[in-house]
Design an enzyme around this catalytic site. Sequence first.
Site, short mmCIF file in Angstrom:
data_model
loop_
_atom_site.label_atom_id
_atom_site.label_comp_id
_atom_site.label_asym_id
_atom_site.label_seq_id
_atom_site.Cartn_x
_atom_site.Cartn_y
_atom_site.Cartn_z
N ASP A 1 61.31 29.13 44.39
CA ASP A 1 60.75 28.55 45.61
C ASP A 1 61.79 27.84 46.46
O ASP A 1 61.52 26.84 47.11
CB ASP A 1 59.59 27.58 45.27
N HIS B 1 56.67 35.07 48.38
CA HIS B 1 57.10 34.38 49.59
C HIS B 1 56.39 34.88 50.82
O HIS B 1 55.91 36.00 50.88
CB HIS B 1 58.62 34.36 49.75
N LYS C 1 57.77 46.17 26.69
CA LYS C 1 59.02 46.89 26.97
C LYS C 1 60.04 46.65 25.85
O LYS C 1 60.61 47.59 25.31
CB LYS C 1 59.57 46.40 28.32
P1 IMP Z 1 55.66 33.99 34.43
O1 IMP Z 1 56.81 34.56 35.21
O2 IMP Z 1 54.34 34.21 35.11
O3 IMP Z 1 55.67 34.42 33.01
O4 IMP Z 1 55.83 32.39 34.41
C1 IMP Z 1 56.86 31.74 33.67
C2 IMP Z 1 57.35 30.50 34.39
O5 IMP Z 1 58.07 30.88 35.55
C3 IMP Z 1 56.23 29.56 34.88
O6 IMP Z 1 56.69 28.22 34.81
C4 IMP Z 1 56.07 29.96 36.35
O7 IMP Z 1 55.52 28.91 37.12
C5 IMP Z 1 57.51 30.24 36.70
N1 IMP Z 1 57.66 31.18 37.82
C6 IMP Z 1 57.55 32.52 37.78
N2 IMP Z 1 57.80 33.04 38.99
C7 IMP Z 1 58.12 32.03 39.80
C8 IMP Z 1 58.52 31.94 41.18
O8 IMP Z 1 58.66 32.94 41.90
N3 IMP Z 1 58.77 30.68 41.65
C9 IMP Z 1 58.67 29.59 40.86
N4 IMP Z 1 58.31 29.63 39.59
C10 IMP Z 1 58.03 30.83 39.05
#
Ligand code: IMP
Length: 443
Positions: free
Chosen positions: A25, A53, A158
């Site tokens: 972010d 985004h 995977k």
């Molecule tokens: P996952 O990618 O859904 O498995 O989430 C794992 C961690 O990464 C969590 O804390 C999410 O909030 C964080 N996360 C995944 N994608 C993003 C992103 O694009 N921005 C910020 N945090 C992310």
Amino acid sequence: MSTLPKPSLSQNGQVTVVLGSQWGDEGKGKLTDMLAGEMDICARCAGGNNAGHTIVANVGPEQVKTKFDFHLLPSGLVNPRCVGFIGSGVVVHVPSFFSEMDTLEKKGLKCDNRLFLSDRAHLVFDFHQVVDGLKEVELGGSSIGTTKKGIGPAYSSKASRSGLRVHHLYDFDTFAQKFRKLVEARFKRYGNFEYDTEGEIARYRAFAERLRPFVVDGVTFIHSMLSSNRRVLVEGANALMLDLDYGTYPFVTSSSTGIGGVCTGLGIPPQSIGKVIGVTKAYTSRVGAGPFPTELNDDIMTHLQEVGAEYGTTTGRRRRCGWLDMVMLRYSCLINGYTCLNLTKLDVLDGLKELKVATNYMINGKELASFPADLSMLAKVEVVYKTFPGWEGPISEVTEYQQLPQTCREYVEFIEDFLGIPIEWIGVGPGRQSMLHRPIANK
Ligand code: IMP
């Protein structure tokens, strides 16, 4: 004679990479959108529809101001001349692929013949998303706070070599057999959750036909582009501190979000990469659980959250906020080798009397020599801060770097000196035009 493109000796840095340098972010979308105007291809190399985004762009002959939310598709598609490519390292939830594409088309951006998907990319199914939720429940108080998009479970399939890839859709009987096995294994592990296996298989039979025109051999595709001197922009997803190996494990995502993931996710060699732009927010934020040494829990945190509109685009969750952390950023620079930085959301700091920046981590009075792997150690660090005077602002109307208040420039130049990396772009407001450009020598 092989028709594969001949490896090109002129793999001379045609690929420009935009990567998040913190916990996500950072505002990568705006720079990606600006750069996509000069690019032929915009590629995703890792992650899935967990990224997010928002881009506001003028579309069509009447240049209507339109808002786009991207999660899986490359955001460069906003530029009608730019081709989108989803590389082999991405995990693809096919219904989301189509729904994002349909939304783009409804808003006037045609995707036919300019959106391609590697046949080696793995598929994320709805049962992966169900399992993502079940795993989080199982973890209870130590849950990761995932986006519940099935990313971790899909990368688990995977890594355990039982996953299904895009090309499996074109040998459908084998696909159906393997799919049933995958679901059965999840039932054994998590109990019989509600899931219509045969209905899902039928849906995928239809998806396979609809997806066919978008599917390419990813290696041939990207190398044909490179050998015909096309300019490629890689849009990083998530960010370095969420990297599976180098992030704050296990509070990470399940892919390689750094520069290594660009090579493996697209099947390109390192010498094809030129500029690596690290996007760095002028403070720090994090969504989900996990350690955050400079986290605030006071009025300043409320200021950062409110003024910075720190709400997740994928999940709508409020982001945790804190001071800029140079210890973490140096670590991020070492791994990703940024050639320059884009400092974003500097205007969010307008009006704060004092600013702090973390410069060291100490434990028992001793400085830590590195960013610790061990989270229990990270939880114990005492953070050493350097304090800077703030500035009044607003800085959002500023168009030249030299017009920024002196204290603001001191803040920027401290970051640059500490990291030894030039800051080429500075975001000073939400608008597309609110980005200062400082040309740097030897780009
Ligand atoms: P996952 O990618 O859904 O498995 O989430 C794992 C961690 O990464 C969590 O804390 C999410 O909030 C964080 N996360 C995944 N994608 C993003 C992103 O694009 N921005 C910020 N945090 C992310």
